[in-house]
Write a protein that holds these residues in place. Structure first.
Motif, PDB file in Angstrom:
ATOM      1  N   VAL A 176       0.822  -1.203   0.000  1.00 41.09           N
ATOM      2  CA  VAL A 176       0.000   0.000   0.000  1.00 41.09           C
ATOM      3  C   VAL A 176       0.860   1.259   0.000  1.00 41.09           C
ATOM      4  O   VAL A 176       0.578   2.226  -0.683  1.00 41.09           O
ATOM      5  CB  VAL A 176      -0.938   0.012   1.227  1.00 41.09           C
ATOM      6  CG1 VAL A 176      -1.740   1.293   1.293  1.00 41.09           C
ATOM      7  CG2 VAL A 176      -1.847  -1.194   1.204  1.00 41.09           C
ATOM      8  N   ALA A 177       1.938   1.244   0.783  1.00 39.51           N
ATOM      9  CA  ALA A 177       2.770   2.438   0.925  1.00 39.51           C
ATOM     10  C   ALA A 177       4.208   2.047   1.219  1.00 39.51           C
ATOM     11  O   ALA A 177       4.494   0.915   1.591  1.00 39.51           O
ATOM     12  CB  ALA A 177       2.236   3.325   2.036  1.00 39.51           C
ATOM     13  N   SER A 178       5.089   3.012   1.043  1.00 43.81           N
ATOM     14  CA  SER A 178       6.504   2.813   1.309  1.00 43.81           C
ATOM     15  C   SER A 178       7.032   4.040   2.036  1.00 43.81           C
ATOM     16  O   SER A 178       6.697   5.169   1.683  1.00 43.81           O
ATOM     17  CB  SER A 178       7.247   2.620  -0.026  1.00 43.81           C
ATOM     18  OG  SER A 178       8.603   2.383   0.194  1.00 43.81           O
ATOM     19  N   THR A 179       7.830   3.826   3.082  1.00 44.81           N
ATOM     20  CA  THR A 179       8.402   4.952   3.823  1.00 44.81           C
ATOM     21  C   THR A 179       9.882   5.063   3.516  1.00 44.81           C
ATOM     22  O   THR A 179      10.563   4.058   3.285  1.00 44.81           O
ATOM     23  CB  THR A 179       8.208   4.789   5.341  1.00 44.81           C
ATOM     24  OG1 THR A 179       8.851   3.594   5.763  1.00 44.81           O
ATOM     25  CG2 THR A 179       6.748   4.734   5.703  1.00 44.81           C
ATOM     26  N   HIS A 180      10.366   6.283   3.494  1.00 42.63           N
ATOM     27  CA  HIS A 180      11.773   6.549   3.163  1.00 42.63           C
ATOM     28  C   HIS A 180      12.267   7.724   3.981  1.00 42.63           C
ATOM     29  O   HIS A 180      11.475   8.528   4.453  1.00 42.63           O
ATOM     30  CB  HIS A 180      11.930   6.950   1.685  1.00 42.63           C
ATOM     31  CG  HIS A 180      11.153   6.111   0.741  1.00 42.63           C
ATOM     32  ND1 HIS A 180      11.542   4.850   0.388  1.00 42.63           N
ATOM     33  CD2 HIS A 180       9.996   6.347   0.086  1.00 42.63           C
ATOM     34  CE1 HIS A 180      10.662   4.352  -0.465  1.00 42.63           C
ATOM     35  NE2 HIS A 180       9.711   5.239  -0.655  1.00 42.63           N
ATOM     36  N   ASP A 181      13.595   7.847   4.079  1.00 42.77           N
ATOM     37  CA  ASP A 181      14.129   9.080   4.630  1.00 42.77           C
ATOM     38  C   ASP A 181      13.946  10.172   3.571  1.00 42.77           C
ATOM     39  O   ASP A 181      13.481   9.894   2.474  1.00 42.77           O
ATOM     40  CB  ASP A 181      15.587   8.921   5.055  1.00 42.77           C
ATOM     41  CG  ASP A 181      16.544   8.611   3.911  1.00 42.77           C
ATOM     42  OD1 ASP A 181      16.163   8.806   2.739  1.00 42.77           O
ATOM     43  OD2 ASP A 181      17.670   8.189   4.182  1.00 42.77           O
ATOM     44  N   GLY A 182      14.258  11.372   3.888  1.00 46.59           N
ATOM     45  CA  GLY A 182      14.002  12.484   2.978  1.00 46.59           C
ATOM     46  C   GLY A 182      15.126  12.792   2.011  1.00 46.59           C
ATOM     47  O   GLY A 182      15.150  13.871   1.426  1.00 46.59           O
ATOM     48  N   ALA A 183      16.065  11.863   1.830  1.00 43.94           N
ATOM     49  CA  ALA A 183      17.166  12.094   0.895  1.00 43.94           C
ATOM     50  C   ALA A 183      16.615  12.303  -0.513  1.00 43.94           C
ATOM     51  O   ALA A 183      15.624  11.678  -0.893  1.00 43.94           O
ATOM     52  CB  ALA A 183      18.127  10.911   0.916  1.00 43.94           C
ATOM     53  N   PRO A 184      17.236  13.164  -1.306  1.00 47.41           N
ATOM     54  CA  PRO A 184      16.737  13.445  -2.659  1.00 47.41           C
ATOM     55  C   PRO A 184      16.537  12.198  -3.515  1.00 47.41           C
ATOM     56  O   PRO A 184      15.558  12.098  -4.249  1.00 47.41           O
ATOM     57  CB  PRO A 184      17.803  14.362  -3.252  1.00 47.41           C
ATOM     58  CG  PRO A 184      18.400  15.054  -2.063  1.00 47.41           C
ATOM     59  CD  PRO A 184      18.388  14.020  -0.969  1.00 47.41           C
ATOM     60  N   VAL A 185      17.436  11.238  -3.424  1.00 44.59           N
ATOM     61  CA  VAL A 185      17.302  10.031  -4.237  1.00 44.59           C
ATOM     62  C   VAL A 185      16.070   9.230  -3.814  1.00 44.59           C
ATOM     63  O   VAL A 185      15.388   8.634  -4.636  1.00 44.59           O
ATOM     64  CB  VAL A 185      18.589   9.178  -4.202  1.00 44.59           C
ATOM     65  CG1 VAL A 185      18.813   8.557  -2.842  1.00 44.59           C
ATOM     66  CG2 VAL A 185      18.560   8.116  -5.278  1.00 44.59           C
TER      67      VAL A 185
END
Length: 64
Positions: A28-37
């Protein structure tokens, strides 16, 4: 950078297949840090993308 992101996207898809999961059907969703890549990766995938800004501001100091 685009090629690397596509490669990363393919690796995630293949890893999920190993668990019998389909990124478009089962995730449903994916979480990430806020790094540009990771922001760009979030734009490429077809699921909800949630960025964690806590790690964005505190994480870079420990890496650099």
């Amino acid at each position: 950078m685009q090629f690397r992101l596509n490669t990363y996207q393919s690796r995630v898809t293949e890893k999920l297949k190993g668990f019998g999961l389909n990124i478009n059907r089962d995730i449903v969703a994916s979480t990430h840090d806020g790094a540009p890549v990771m922001k760009k990766y979030g734009d490429l995938i077809d699921i909800e993308n949630q960025l964690c800004y806590n790690h964005t501001f505190s994480g870079y100091g420990s890496v650099l």
